[in-house]
Motif scaffolding. Sequence first.
Motif, PDB file in Angstrom:
ATOM      1  N   PHE A 302      45.175   1.090 -18.876  1.00  0.00           N
ATOM      2  CA  PHE A 302      46.021   0.902 -17.714  1.00  0.00           C
ATOM      3  C   PHE A 302      46.187   2.478 -17.114  1.00  0.00           C
ATOM      4  CE2 PHE A 302      50.165   1.628 -15.810  1.00  0.00           C
ATOM      5  CZ  PHE A 302      50.169   0.778 -14.878  1.00  0.00           C
ATOM      6  N   LEU A 303      46.660   3.437 -17.962  1.00  0.00           N
ATOM      7  CA  LEU A 303      46.927   4.748 -17.686  1.00  0.00           C
ATOM      8  C   LEU A 303      45.551   5.385 -17.069  1.00  0.00           C
ATOM      9  CD1 LEU A 303      49.482   6.008 -20.140  1.00  0.00           C
ATOM     10  CD2 LEU A 303      49.769   5.141 -17.835  1.00  0.00           C
ATOM     11  N   LYS A 304      44.463   5.002 -17.762  1.00  0.00           N
ATOM     12  CA  LYS A 304      43.158   5.735 -17.249  1.00  0.00           C
ATOM     13  C   LYS A 304      42.555   5.429 -15.961  1.00  0.00           C
ATOM     14  CE  LYS A 304      38.477   6.153 -18.870  1.00  0.00           C
ATOM     15  NZ  LYS A 304      37.219   5.729 -19.899  1.00  0.00           N
ATOM     16  N   ASP A 305      42.947   4.009 -15.760  1.00  0.00           N
ATOM     17  CA  ASP A 305      42.631   3.492 -14.462  1.00  0.00           C
ATOM     18  C   ASP A 305      43.469   4.080 -13.424  1.00  0.00           C
ATOM     19  OD1 ASP A 305      41.565   1.589 -12.413  1.00  0.00           O
ATOM     20  OD2 ASP A 305      43.233   0.182 -12.635  1.00  0.00           O
ATOM     21  N   VAL A 306      44.729   4.265 -13.723  1.00  0.00           N
ATOM     22  CA  VAL A 306      45.776   4.896 -12.583  1.00  0.00           C
ATOM     23  C   VAL A 306      45.620   6.369 -12.704  1.00  0.00           C
ATOM     24  CG1 VAL A 306      48.296   5.256 -12.045  1.00  0.00           C
ATOM     25  CG2 VAL A 306      47.633   3.211 -13.006  1.00  0.00           C
ATOM     26  N   LEU A 307      45.526   7.148 -13.666  1.00  0.00           N
ATOM     27  CA  LEU A 307      45.601   8.473 -13.479  1.00  0.00           C
ATOM     28  C   LEU A 307      44.231   9.365 -13.249  1.00  0.00           C
ATOM     29  CD1 LEU A 307      48.100   9.208 -16.505  1.00  0.00           C
ATOM     30  CD2 LEU A 307      48.476   9.101 -13.938  1.00  0.00           C
ATOM     31  N   ILE A 308      43.125   8.423 -13.538  1.00  0.00           N
ATOM     32  CA  ILE A 308      41.913   8.993 -13.464  1.00  0.00           C
ATOM     33  C   ILE A 308      40.835   8.313 -12.408  1.00  0.00           C
ATOM     34  CG2 ILE A 308      39.738   9.636 -14.636  1.00  0.00           C
ATOM     35  CD1 ILE A 308      41.925  10.920 -15.623  1.00  0.00           C
ATOM     36  N   GLU A 309      40.666   6.794 -12.963  1.00  0.00           N
ATOM     37  CA  GLU A 309      39.515   6.211 -11.795  1.00  0.00           C
ATOM     38  C   GLU A 309      40.137   5.955 -10.248  1.00  0.00           C
ATOM     39  OE1 GLU A 309      36.964   5.607 -13.248  1.00  0.00           O
ATOM     40  OE2 GLU A 309      37.173   6.251 -15.225  1.00  0.00           O
ATOM     41  N   ARG A 310      41.564   5.741 -10.309  1.00  0.00           N
ATOM     42  CA  ARG A 310      42.041   5.242  -9.100  1.00  0.00           C
ATOM     43  C   ARG A 310      43.077   6.226  -8.707  1.00  0.00           C
ATOM     44  NH1 ARG A 310      43.574  -0.782  -9.359  1.00  0.00           N
ATOM     45  NH2 ARG A 310      43.794  -0.613  -7.202  1.00  0.00           N
ATOM     46  N   TRP A 311      42.945   7.392  -9.232  1.00  0.00           N
ATOM     47  CA  TRP A 311      43.949   8.544  -8.432  1.00  0.00           C
ATOM     48  C   TRP A 311      44.506   8.818  -7.518  1.00  0.00           C
ATOM     49  CZ3 TRP A 311      47.878  10.990 -10.711  1.00  0.00           C
ATOM     50  CH2 TRP A 311      48.248  12.068 -10.177  1.00  0.00           C
ATOM     51  N   ASP A 312      43.258   8.650  -6.366  1.00  0.00           N
ATOM     52  CA  ASP A 312      43.612   9.076  -5.065  1.00  0.00           C
ATOM     53  C   ASP A 312      44.392   7.893  -4.671  1.00  0.00           C
ATOM     54  OD1 ASP A 312      42.352  11.616  -5.009  1.00  0.00           O
ATOM     55  OD2 ASP A 312      40.551  10.553  -4.520  1.00  0.00           O
ATOM     56  N   GLU A 313      44.099   6.770  -4.819  1.00  0.00           N
ATOM     57  CA  GLU A 313      44.622   5.429  -4.151  1.00  0.00           C
ATOM     58  C   GLU A 313      46.283   5.442  -4.832  1.00  0.00           C
ATOM     59  OE1 GLU A 313      44.377   0.578  -4.529  1.00  0.00           O
ATOM     60  OE2 GLU A 313      42.614   2.136  -5.273  1.00  0.00           O
ATOM     61  N   LEU A 314      46.333   5.605  -6.139  1.00  0.00           N
ATOM     62  CA  LEU A 314      47.538   5.161  -6.962  1.00  0.00           C
ATOM     63  C   LEU A 314      48.597   6.306  -7.357  1.00  0.00           C
ATOM     64  CD1 LEU A 314      45.955   2.413  -9.083  1.00  0.00           C
ATOM     65  CD2 LEU A 314      47.233   1.858  -7.020  1.00  0.00           C
ATOM     66  N   GLY A 315      47.937   7.563  -7.474  1.00  0.00           N
ATOM     67  CA  GLY A 315      48.740   8.558  -8.169  1.00  0.00           C
ATOM     68  C   GLY A 315      49.968   8.666  -7.619  1.00  0.00           C
ATOM     69  N   ASP A 316      50.039   8.825  -6.090  1.00  0.00           N
ATOM     70  CA  ASP A 316      51.378   9.148  -5.666  1.00  0.00           C
ATOM     71  C   ASP A 316      52.385   7.958  -5.635  1.00  0.00           C
ATOM     72  OD1 ASP A 316      50.400  11.659  -4.929  1.00  0.00           O
ATOM     73  OD2 ASP A 316      50.090  10.974  -2.802  1.00  0.00           O
ATOM     74  N   LYS A 317      51.736   6.734  -5.753  1.00  0.00           N
ATOM     75  CA  LYS A 317      52.731   5.612  -5.688  1.00  0.00           C
ATOM     76  C   LYS A 317      53.099   5.320  -7.203  1.00  0.00           C
ATOM     77  CE  LYS A 317      49.892   3.062  -2.293  1.00  0.00           C
ATOM     78  NZ  LYS A 317      48.986   1.784  -2.263  1.00  0.00           N
ATOM     79  N   PHE A 318      52.526   5.674  -8.086  1.00  0.00           N
ATOM     80  CA  PHE A 318      52.940   5.606  -9.436  1.00  0.00           C
ATOM     81  C   PHE A 318      53.740   6.751  -9.965  1.00  0.00           C
ATOM     82  CE2 PHE A 318      52.185   6.479 -14.063  1.00  0.00           C
ATOM     83  CZ  PHE A 318      52.405   5.671 -14.729  1.00  0.00           C
ATOM     84  N   GLN A 319      53.761   7.929  -9.420  1.00  0.00           N
ATOM     85  CA  GLN A 319      54.715   8.940  -9.395  1.00  0.00           C
ATOM     86  C   GLN A 319      56.200   8.507  -8.777  1.00  0.00           C
ATOM     87  OE1 GLN A 319      54.575  12.044 -11.372  1.00  0.00           O
ATOM     88  NE2 GLN A 319      56.839  11.623 -10.927  1.00  0.00           N
ATOM     89  N   LEU A 321      57.106   5.505  -8.445  1.00  0.00           N
ATOM     90  CA  LEU A 321      57.646   4.331  -9.358  1.00  0.00           C
ATOM     91  C   LEU A 321      58.502   5.122 -10.640  1.00  0.00           C
ATOM     92  CD1 LEU A 321      58.015   1.378 -10.396  1.00  0.00           C
ATOM     93  CD2 LEU A 321      55.974   1.839 -11.383  1.00  0.00           C
ATOM     94  N   LEU A 322      57.740   5.851 -11.126  1.00  0.00           N
ATOM     95  CA  LEU A 322      58.358   6.806 -12.314  1.00  0.00           C
ATOM     96  C   LEU A 322      59.881   7.256 -11.856  1.00  0.00           C
ATOM     97  CD1 LEU A 322      55.465   8.590 -13.986  1.00  0.00           C
ATOM     98  CD2 LEU A 322      56.688   6.475 -14.735  1.00  0.00           C
TER      99      LEU A 322
END
Length: 337
Positions: A302-319, A321-322
């Motif tokens: 999960f973290l690999k997908d968010v932080l590496i594979e789909r970073w441009d799409e999900l990085g800011d949204k994930f941050q 959320l945190l």
Amino acid sequence: MDNDRSRPLKASDISPEHLEAEQAERFARDIRMLLSYRDRFVPVPCPACGCPDHKQAFEKYSLGYVRCADCGTVYINPRPSPEVLDIYYKNSENYAYWNKYIFPASEDVRREKIFKPRVRRLLEICERHRVSRDTMLEVGAGFGIFCEEVSRAGFFNRVTGIEPTPDLARTCRLKGIDIIEDLVENVDLGDEKISVIASFEVIEHLFSPEDFLRKCFSLLSPGGLLVLTCPNVKGFDISVLGSVSDAVDVEHLNYFHSDSLAALLERCGFEVIETSTPGKLDADRVRQAVLGGRFSLEGRPFLKDVLIERWDELGDKFQKLLSDSGLSSHMWIVAKK
């Protein structure tokens, strides 16, 4: 200088990569200096709740980081004595380098992306709680940018900074800031009382956070506010990376979380009125640790997908959320006298 003020803050913005090698060498020498005084380190109970019982959390820089068996606060134990800490900060090559090179090189970005938003947040807090506009005191003024910006806002009648590190205090004075070059625990303001005390990323450095908070309580006027920021040991960056996290530093003696710091504040006489974790760098810091080969996400798809594979799409949204969920490793807490 950052030419795109609208893009999210990244870790490299506030610590320019071309200066990192020299800064790392200076920091390594500081660590050796600190460890040369190991015979003057002292054991301590939990800085949050006073419990003497703990378990080993991890080791870094040849220092032991333990976790309180009662409240879960992490802290260095044994730790440098106050006298050793005074020697360290007055002779730190790393702080001198930051003052001479890193702060000036990143000043524009820091001012726009950290300090102006920090001033806006502080003033919103003050307006929300209808605090007096008389005097604001910043403990740990550093390079002086916050004092400059809060003075320009014109909200307070007087702005004063406290900065015990000589090079940084000198820089503040050159900027025209009213600065006290000492530890706040040593400061005597006579009959003057302070409306707001702000202290950003300071309490984690202190031998005795309780002594610091009790001093702040004594300096505040009735109804005055104490606004603190510090690492949140239960936040994403520290929880995932552990000892690899840059927040786990030789100078950071105390790692509170929202409940443990609130309990300490209340024991010192304060009423805690706000807690938040508006950090912006957790996800990027973990990502950079992975990309730099310092940490592996093996077994964490999960973290690999968010932080590496789909970073441009999900990085800011994930941050976001945190930050919104109290899960950032950067914590704000507001307390009232």
